[in-house]
Design an enzyme around this catalytic site. Structure first.
Site, PDB file in Angstrom:
ATOM      1  N   SER A  70      37.369  44.150  35.765  1.00 27.48           N
ATOM      2  CA  SER A  70      37.808  43.818  34.416  1.00 27.48           C
ATOM      3  C   SER A  70      36.601  43.694  33.480  1.00 27.48           C
ATOM      4  CB  SER A  70      38.649  42.540  34.443  1.00 27.48           C
ATOM      5  OG  SER A  70      39.341  42.354  33.231  1.00 27.48           O
ATOM      6  N   ASP A 214      44.503  46.299  35.399  1.00 32.11           N
ATOM      7  CA  ASP A 214      43.355  45.432  35.648  1.00 32.11           C
ATOM      8  C   ASP A 214      43.027  45.293  37.135  1.00 32.11           C
ATOM      9  OD1 ASP A 214      41.655  43.126  35.914  1.00 32.11           O
ATOM     10  OD2 ASP A 214      42.324  42.440  33.952  1.00 32.11           O
TER      11      ASP A 214
END
EC number: 3.1.1.-
Length: 404
Positions: A70, A214
């Site tokens: 991320s 993500d």
């Protein structure tokens, strides 16, 4: 494609004694915290790169693998993508200014009560943020750079929601699988496509379709993934790692940087959560409890595993985890990019460097200060010295003696 990346700034581990890994957790705007630790704001006199070999030093020159999830994946891309001079696009000292400038545009904040309510209503119908600024920023910064172009090996995590399995973009895989050698911008957009916050990312490369979100849902702390990628290479008897044994953890030097959480602040408790429904668990105004709990449990389990293995193999001095689990609720969110919050996160990073080195007690799972280990800043200086010595050893072992 070449079997090896000729752009790598670091000689392979078979020329030295250690395998060096830098790992950076996910956490949205809280990526400022590892940014401070790696680069330091100008108000603090020492930063990690200056502790290495001078102003021209770059982290890609010292780490065999830089791993990120991320926001940590974004940092990984920035630290390893080449510029026009074949040097890293960003120095560590550039990370905090990058976050301070761009986070308010990536996470535009609603102003006023009515605007906030409209924002919440919008989030019930789709992602809270459209991601357009982030996508444009990454595509502009990273251009046509592909995974195999990075200046050291990288490992960036994501998750394919169509296949329901993790997707690990690894420099070790790219030369052998052209489909995984994607544009670095696509990889960074994918790893940061946090559910509820940003839209998922679909792209094709070499005929293969990716449907990604993500990386935090697979590994918010990517340290173990990075170690596993190296271990896989040793099983394959890669010449860069030979004659390392697959479980020789004494050769690993790992710095793992968290982005902070609020689990010790009593932000949630069972009495409150017992009454929560769908909206409360996913409330964007309550730090998104479900995501916070999931991501933090994910990261802590990796830390627990690493602590157990490194201590069991008497290599605990080679593993440094820097994390702050005492954030106040307003700083524990991934997206509240107000000027005040961002500045306070910088202060959190600065204060974290002054705190004692801590390690998870694998008997009770509690993170405790390590006796006589000094502060995190002192530990980073010690690691920086080891990294510098390792680099010098590899360079000396790479030089071919002239024939006289």
């Amino acid at each position: 494609m070449e079997e090896k990346n000729s752009k790598l700034q670091i000689q392979p581990p078979n020329k030295g004694n250690l395998i060096t890994i830098l790992s950076i957790d996910g956490g949205g705007i809280k990526g400022i915290i590892p940014g401070v630790i790696l680069g330091m704001d100008l108000r603090v006199e020492v930063h990690c790169e200056h502790e290495l070999d001078g102003e021209d030093a770059r982290l890609a020159d010292y780490f065999d693998v830089i791993a990120g999830t991320s926001t940590g994946g974004l940092v990984t891309g920035m630290l390893t993508a080449p510029n026009e001079n074949n040097r890293p696009l960003y120095a560590a000292k550039d990370l905090v200014p990058f976050y301070l400038e761009n986070c308010p545009k990536i996470f535009p904040q609603s102003k006023g009560t009515l605007a906030a309510l409209m924002g919440t209503f919008k989030a019930l119908q789709g992602p809270m943020y459209d991601g357009k600024y982030l996508h444009s920023l990454l595509e502009g910064q990273l251009g046509k750079t592909r995974l195999h172009d990075t200046l050291t090996n990288v490992v960036i995590t994501s998750f394919d929601i169509k296949k329901l399995q993790p997707t690990i973009f690894s420099s070790f895989k790219a030369p052998k699988d052209s489909a995984m050698d994607a544009l670095l911008s696509d990889i960074c957009i994918s790893t940061s496509a946090a559910p509820l916050f940003f839209p998922s990312h679909q792209f094709e490369n070499q005929g293969k379709e990716f449907n990604l979100i993500d990386g935090g849902v697979a590994a918010n702390n990517p340290a173990l993934i990075a170690i596993s990628e190296v271990t896989r290479e040793t099983f394959k008897k890669s010449p860069d790692f030979f004659p390392l044994k697959p479980m020789d953890f004494g050769r690993f030097l790992v710095i793992s940087l968290g982005t902070g959480d609020a689990k010790n602040e009593g932000q949630y408790d069972a009495k409150k959560a017992a009454k929560w429904g769908f909206l409360e668990w996913l409330s964007l105004n309550n730090s998104t409890p479900l995501l916070n709990v999931f991501y933090q449990a994910n990261a802590d389990m990796v830390d627990f595993h690493n602590c157990v293995v490194f201590q069991a193999l008497l290599s605990q001095e080679n593993y440094l985890r820097i994390q702050d689990d005492t954030l106040p609720a307003e700083l524990a969110t991934m997206h509240r990019a107000t000027e005040k919050n961002l500045e306070n996160l910088v202060k959190v990073g600065e204060e974290l460097l002054k705190k004692p080195v801590s390690r998870m007690n694998f008997e009770n799972g509690v993170v405790e200060p390590v006796e006589n280990a000094g502060t995190n800043m002192e530990a980073l200086k010690r690691f920086a010295k080891l990294l510098s010595e390792e680099r010098k050893l590899r360079r000396s072992n790479t030089i071919t003696p002239s024939n006289n």
